[in-house]
Design a protein around this motif. Structure first.
Motif, PDB file in Angstrom:
ATOM      1  N   UNK A  39       1.480  -8.131  13.813  1.00 28.60           N
ATOM      2  CA  UNK A  39       1.406  -6.956  12.638  1.00 28.60           C
ATOM      3  C   UNK A  39       2.855  -6.860  12.055  1.00 28.60           C
ATOM      4  N   UNK A  40       2.742  -6.639  10.727  1.00 24.85           N
ATOM      5  CA  UNK A  40       3.970  -6.366  10.059  1.00 24.85           C
ATOM      6  C   UNK A  40       4.591  -4.858  10.310  1.00 24.85           C
ATOM      7  N   UNK A  41       5.864  -4.842  10.535  1.00 25.62           N
ATOM      8  CA  UNK A  41       6.408  -3.501  10.261  1.00 25.62           C
ATOM      9  C   UNK A  41       6.778  -2.930   9.008  1.00 25.62           C
ATOM     10  N   UNK A  42       7.082  -1.891   8.875  1.00 23.23           N
ATOM     11  CA  UNK A  42       7.392  -1.179   7.405  1.00 23.23           C
ATOM     12  C   UNK A  42       8.465  -1.894   6.891  1.00 23.23           C
ATOM     13  N   UNK A  43       9.650  -2.366   7.605  1.00 20.30           N
ATOM     14  CA  UNK A  43      10.763  -2.977   6.818  1.00 20.30           C
ATOM     15  C   UNK A  43      10.346  -4.338   6.544  1.00 20.30           C
ATOM     16  N   UNK A  44       9.540  -5.152   7.339  1.00 26.67           N
ATOM     17  CA  UNK A  44       9.061  -6.254   6.779  1.00 26.67           C
ATOM     18  C   UNK A  44       8.307  -6.321   5.403  1.00 26.67           C
ATOM     19  N   UNK A  45       7.216  -5.139   5.488  1.00 24.40           N
ATOM     20  CA  UNK A  45       6.626  -5.008   4.379  1.00 24.40           C
ATOM     21  C   UNK A  45       7.363  -4.814   3.030  1.00 24.40           C
ATOM     22  N   UNK A  46       8.382  -3.891   3.382  1.00 24.47           N
ATOM     23  CA  UNK A  46       9.276  -3.397   2.189  1.00 24.47           C
ATOM     24  C   UNK A  46      10.227  -4.756   1.637  1.00 24.47           C
ATOM     25  N   UNK A  61       2.967  -8.933  -4.033  1.00 25.32           N
ATOM     26  CA  UNK A  61       2.871  -7.318  -4.221  1.00 25.32           C
ATOM     27  C   UNK A  61       1.945  -6.741  -3.455  1.00 25.32           C
ATOM     28  N   UNK A  62       0.790  -7.184  -3.886  1.00 23.11           N
ATOM     29  CA  UNK A  62      -0.611  -6.564  -3.260  1.00 23.11           C
ATOM     30  C   UNK A  62      -0.723  -6.775  -1.692  1.00 23.11           C
ATOM     31  N   UNK A  63      -0.466  -7.937  -1.383  1.00 17.63           N
ATOM     32  CA  UNK A  63      -0.470  -8.401   0.079  1.00 17.63           C
ATOM     33  C   UNK A  63       0.324  -7.774   0.693  1.00 17.63           C
ATOM     34  N   UNK A  64       1.390  -7.480   0.272  1.00 18.54           N
ATOM     35  CA  UNK A  64       2.738  -6.587   1.386  1.00 18.54           C
ATOM     36  C   UNK A  64       2.532  -5.263   1.124  1.00 18.54           C
ATOM     37  N   UNK A  67       0.128  -4.132   4.000  1.00 17.95           N
ATOM     38  CA  UNK A  67       0.623  -4.369   5.607  1.00 17.95           C
ATOM     39  C   UNK A  67       0.901  -2.858   6.195  1.00 17.95           C
ATOM     40  N   UNK A  68       1.262  -1.993   5.319  1.00 21.05           N
ATOM     41  CA  UNK A  68       1.387  -0.492   5.991  1.00 21.05           C
ATOM     42  C   UNK A  68       1.023   0.343   5.034  1.00 21.05           C
ATOM     43  N   UNK A  69       1.124   1.783   5.244  1.00 16.67           N
ATOM     44  CA  UNK A  69       0.642   2.700   4.665  1.00 16.67           C
ATOM     45  C   UNK A  69       1.370   2.798   3.473  1.00 16.67           C
ATOM     46  N   UNK A  70       0.830   3.702   2.467  1.00 10.45           N
ATOM     47  CA  UNK A  70       2.057   3.656   1.274  1.00 10.45           C
ATOM     48  C   UNK A  70       3.058   4.555   1.659  1.00 10.45           C
ATOM     49  N   UNK A  71       3.020   5.525   2.459  1.00 10.40           N
ATOM     50  CA  UNK A  71       4.139   6.405   2.808  1.00 10.40           C
ATOM     51  C   UNK A  71       5.268   5.488   3.616  1.00 10.40           C
ATOM     52  N   UNK A  72       4.637   4.647   4.255  1.00 11.04           N
ATOM     53  CA  UNK A  72       5.749   3.866   5.211  1.00 11.04           C
ATOM     54  C   UNK A  72       6.212   2.964   4.259  1.00 11.04           C
TER      55      UNK A  72
END
Length: 109
Positions: A39-46, A61-64, A67-72
């Motif tokens: 799973x991807x963490x929020x920092x990887x997603x960012x 952009x859509x893929x990343x 990976x996490x909630x919009x808030x994260x």
């Protein structure tokens, strides 16, 4: 204030890493442990989201963003921006405020 924020982020990151480390299964090859689906963490997603935005790659952009909630994702992007401005400020020997304003094309305050 920023020291408190950094400590909170460090605790959060530590908890996230501990949670990821707990997700270990046993394979059938001699009992060695292998991680489950990654799973991807929020920092990887960012990081993926911001770099995709910089490249203007809508697919990434859509893929990343998925990976996490919009808030994260928002939190991760904010943290990435703060770290980038601090790093540039240190490199340029300027204040973070001056660097942030320059990056956005704003006049010096």
């Amino acid at each position: 204030m920023s020291d408190t924020f950094r400590k909170a982020c460090a605790r959060f990151l530590g908890a996230t890493r501990a949670k990821d480390a707990a997700r270990v299964g046993t394979d059938t090859d001699g009992g060695r442990s292998t991680p489950e689906k990654r799973t991807h963490n929020l920092f990887e997603a960012a990081a993926a989201y911001v770099s995709a935005c910089a490249d203007d790659d809508q697919e990434r952009i859509d893929e990343a963003a998925g990976w996490v909630s919009p808030e994260a994702l928002s939190f991760g992007v904010n943290e990435l921006a703060c770290r980038a401005v601090i790093a540039l400020a240190r490199e340029r020997d300027e204040s973070p405020r001056a660097v942030a304003r320059a990056l956005l094309g704003l006049p010096a305050a």
